[in-house]
Each structure stands twice: as C-alpha cells, then as structure tokens.
Design a protein around this motif. Structure first.
Motif, mmCIF file in Angstrom:
data_model
loop_
_atom_site.group_PDB
_atom_site.id
_atom_site.type_symbol
_atom_site.label_atom_id
_atom_site.label_comp_id
_atom_site.label_asym_id
_atom_site.label_seq_id
_atom_site.Cartn_x
_atom_site.Cartn_y
_atom_site.Cartn_z
ATOM 1 N N ASP A 127 -1.320 10.580 9.168
ATOM 2 C CA ASP A 127 -0.407 10.730 10.299
ATOM 3 C C ASP A 127 1.062 10.865 9.891
ATOM 4 O OD1 ASP A 127 -2.564 10.560 12.003
ATOM 5 O OD2 ASP A 127 -2.331 8.408 12.321
ATOM 6 N N ALA A 128 1.414 10.481 8.668
ATOM 7 C CA ALA A 128 2.814 10.528 8.249
ATOM 8 C C ALA A 128 3.205 11.938 7.824
ATOM 9 C CB ALA A 128 3.046 9.570 7.094
ATOM 10 N N THR A 129 4.425 12.299 8.143
ATOM 11 C CA THR A 129 4.959 13.571 7.652
ATOM 12 C C THR A 129 5.315 13.405 6.175
ATOM 13 O OG1 THR A 129 7.252 13.034 8.168
ATOM 14 C CG2 THR A 129 5.941 14.063 9.925
ATOM 15 N N ALA A 130 5.591 14.510 5.514
ATOM 16 C CA ALA A 130 5.967 14.452 4.100
ATOM 17 C C ALA A 130 7.248 13.635 3.916
ATOM 18 C CB ALA A 130 6.145 15.858 3.543
ATOM 19 N N ALA A 131 8.220 13.826 4.785
ATOM 20 C CA ALA A 131 9.487 13.091 4.688
ATOM 21 C C ALA A 131 9.265 11.594 4.889
ATOM 22 C CB ALA A 131 10.491 13.619 5.705
ATOM 23 N N GLU A 132 8.420 11.229 5.853
ATOM 24 C CA GLU A 132 8.117 9.805 6.081
ATOM 25 C C GLU A 132 7.403 9.196 4.881
ATOM 26 O OE1 GLU A 132 7.484 9.605 10.918
ATOM 27 O OE2 GLU A 132 5.843 10.311 9.655
ATOM 28 N N ALA A 133 6.469 9.930 4.307
ATOM 29 C CA ALA A 133 5.725 9.425 3.148
ATOM 30 C C ALA A 133 6.657 9.226 1.955
ATOM 31 C CB ALA A 133 4.586 10.373 2.790
ATOM 32 N N ILE A 134 7.561 10.165 1.730
ATOM 33 C CA ILE A 134 8.514 10.039 0.618
ATOM 34 C C ILE A 134 9.417 8.835 0.835
ATOM 35 C CG2 ILE A 134 10.532 11.106 -0.466
ATOM 36 C CD1 ILE A 134 9.089 13.818 -0.015
ATOM 37 N N ALA A 135 9.951 8.689 2.045
ATOM 38 C CA ALA A 135 10.839 7.557 2.339
ATOM 39 C C ALA A 135 10.097 6.234 2.208
ATOM 40 C CB ALA A 135 11.419 7.701 3.744
ATOM 41 N N PRO A 138 0.820 -1.219 0.000
ATOM 42 C CA PRO A 138 0.000 0.000 0.000
ATOM 43 C C PRO A 138 0.852 1.267 0.000
ATOM 44 C CG PRO A 138 -0.327 -1.274 2.019
ATOM 45 C CD PRO A 138 0.615 -2.035 1.175
ATOM 46 N N THR A 139 0.281 2.354 -0.502
ATOM 47 C CA THR A 139 0.975 3.638 -0.496
ATOM 48 C C THR A 139 1.084 4.156 0.937
ATOM 49 O OG1 THR A 139 -1.052 4.910 -0.733
ATOM 50 C CG2 THR A 139 0.050 4.213 -2.775
ATOM 51 N N ALA A 140 1.862 5.208 1.112
ATOM 52 C CA ALA A 140 2.028 5.797 2.437
ATOM 53 C C ALA A 140 0.686 6.283 2.987
ATOM 54 C CB ALA A 140 3.028 6.946 2.393
ATOM 55 N N ARG A 141 -0.126 6.881 2.156
ATOM 56 C CA ARG A 141 -1.426 7.372 2.611
ATOM 57 C C ARG A 141 -2.305 6.216 3.067
ATOM 58 N NH1 ARG A 141 -3.967 12.022 2.754
ATOM 59 N NH2 ARG A 141 -2.415 13.013 1.472
ATOM 60 N N ASN A 174 7.313 5.566 0.386
ATOM 61 C CA ASN A 174 6.967 5.285 -1.008
ATOM 62 C C ASN A 174 8.197 4.911 -1.830
ATOM 63 O OD1 ASN A 174 4.151 5.518 -0.887
ATOM 64 N ND2 ASN A 174 4.289 7.750 -0.966
ATOM 65 N N ARG A 175 9.322 5.552 -1.558
ATOM 66 C CA ARG A 175 10.568 5.194 -2.256
ATOM 67 C C ARG A 175 10.956 3.756 -1.911
ATOM 68 N NH1 ARG A 175 14.098 9.471 -1.111
ATOM 69 N NH2 ARG A 175 13.413 10.346 -3.082
ATOM 70 N N SER A 176 10.841 3.398 -0.641
ATOM 71 C CA SER A 176 11.199 2.044 -0.203
ATOM 72 C C SER A 176 10.270 0.993 -0.792
ATOM 73 C CB SER A 176 11.166 1.952 1.322
ATOM 74 O OG SER A 176 12.119 2.814 1.872
ATOM 75 N N ARG A 177 8.985 1.289 -0.874
ATOM 76 C CA ARG A 177 8.047 0.293 -1.411
ATOM 77 C C ARG A 177 8.321 0.027 -2.887
ATOM 78 N NH1 ARG A 177 3.805 3.115 -4.080
ATOM 79 N NH2 ARG A 177 2.233 1.493 -4.136
ATOM 80 N N VAL A 178 8.614 1.076 -3.648
ATOM 81 C CA VAL A 178 8.938 0.893 -5.067
ATOM 82 C C VAL A 178 10.270 0.162 -5.209
ATOM 83 C CG1 VAL A 178 9.555 2.113 -7.198
ATOM 84 C CG2 VAL A 178 7.579 2.855 -5.860
ATOM 85 N N ALA A 179 11.264 0.546 -4.415
ATOM 86 C CA ALA A 179 12.586 -0.080 -4.499
ATOM 87 C C ALA A 179 12.528 -1.552 -4.132
ATOM 88 C CB ALA A 179 13.567 0.658 -3.594
ATOM 89 N N THR A 180 11.796 -1.885 -3.084
ATOM 90 C CA THR A 180 11.731 -3.278 -2.652
ATOM 91 C C THR A 180 11.005 -4.142 -3.672
ATOM 92 O OG1 THR A 180 11.763 -2.542 -0.361
ATOM 93 C CG2 THR A 180 11.052 -4.803 -0.759
#
Length: 115
Positions: free
Chosen positions: A39-47, A30-33, A49-55
């Motif tokens: 509840d996630a900050t912008a930095a947490e959401a970016i990290a 699932p996406t960060a949202r 989402n980047r990790s989910r795509v990378a993994t």
C-alpha cells in the motif's frame, strides 16, 4: 613509482567510532514492505526505511554515550554496525535524520540510559 611513494607517505586512516557500542545495537523495526504491505508509495517506503535506520542508529549511538557533533564517517560506521547493513553507506539525508534523532534524544531530559 610515484603512486607507491604517495601511498607510503599517506598516513594510515582507521574508521572506527570513538566508543564501542557497549549498550548493544538497537533492533531495527520492520521494513516498509513488512509494515505497509504493497500500500505504500515509493516515496513513503523510502522515507519510512530511512527513518527506521536513522532511529535505530541514533538509539544505538545514544545508548553508547556518543553525542553530537559526529563526523560522517562515524555515522557511516554506526549504520554498518547494524546487522542488515554491513556494506552500505547512508545517504546525506539518512545522516541528517540520524543527527536529528540523536539531537532529540540528547535534548529530552526524560530520556536516560539505564545500565
């Protein structure tokens, strides 16, 4: 005219991974949202989402027998192969995360691909 000659002399370039994804494409989590709600900050959401795509990309590459080192254009093509990203190119940080996840999969002798 000079521009037409340059195009004619330039070798054609195809950007495809060395091997097809024979084992299928890994499903994206699932996406960060969806995972955190609001509840996630912008930095947490970016990290996240980047990790989910990378993994997901690293798992797909590993299942299909790809190993490091891999050029950037192969990583870009692998990300585009994921259903949600047909036109995107990953950032340098995402490419680094893909390489790191793929390196972990390659290094762990307990992880194997069953066909």
């Amino acid at each position: 005219m000079l521009r037409a000659l340059r195009r004619a002399l330039r070798p054609a370039r195809l950007r495809i991974p060395a091997r097809r994804f024979t084992a299928g494409i890994a499903a994206l989590p699932p996406t960060a949202r969806e995972a955190f709600g609001t509840d996630a900050t912008a930095a947490e959401a970016i990290a996240y989402n980047r990790s989910r795509v990378a993994t997901a990309t690293a798992v797909t590459l590993y299942r299909s027998g790809h190993v490091l080192p891999m050029p950037d254009d192969h990583l870009d093509d692998a990300v585009r192969a994921l259903d949600d990203f047909p036109y995107s190119a990953p950032s340098p940080e995402t490419r680094a995360a893909i390489r790191a996840a793929l390196a972990v999969l390659e290094a762990d002798y307990t992880v194997t691909v069953a066909h």
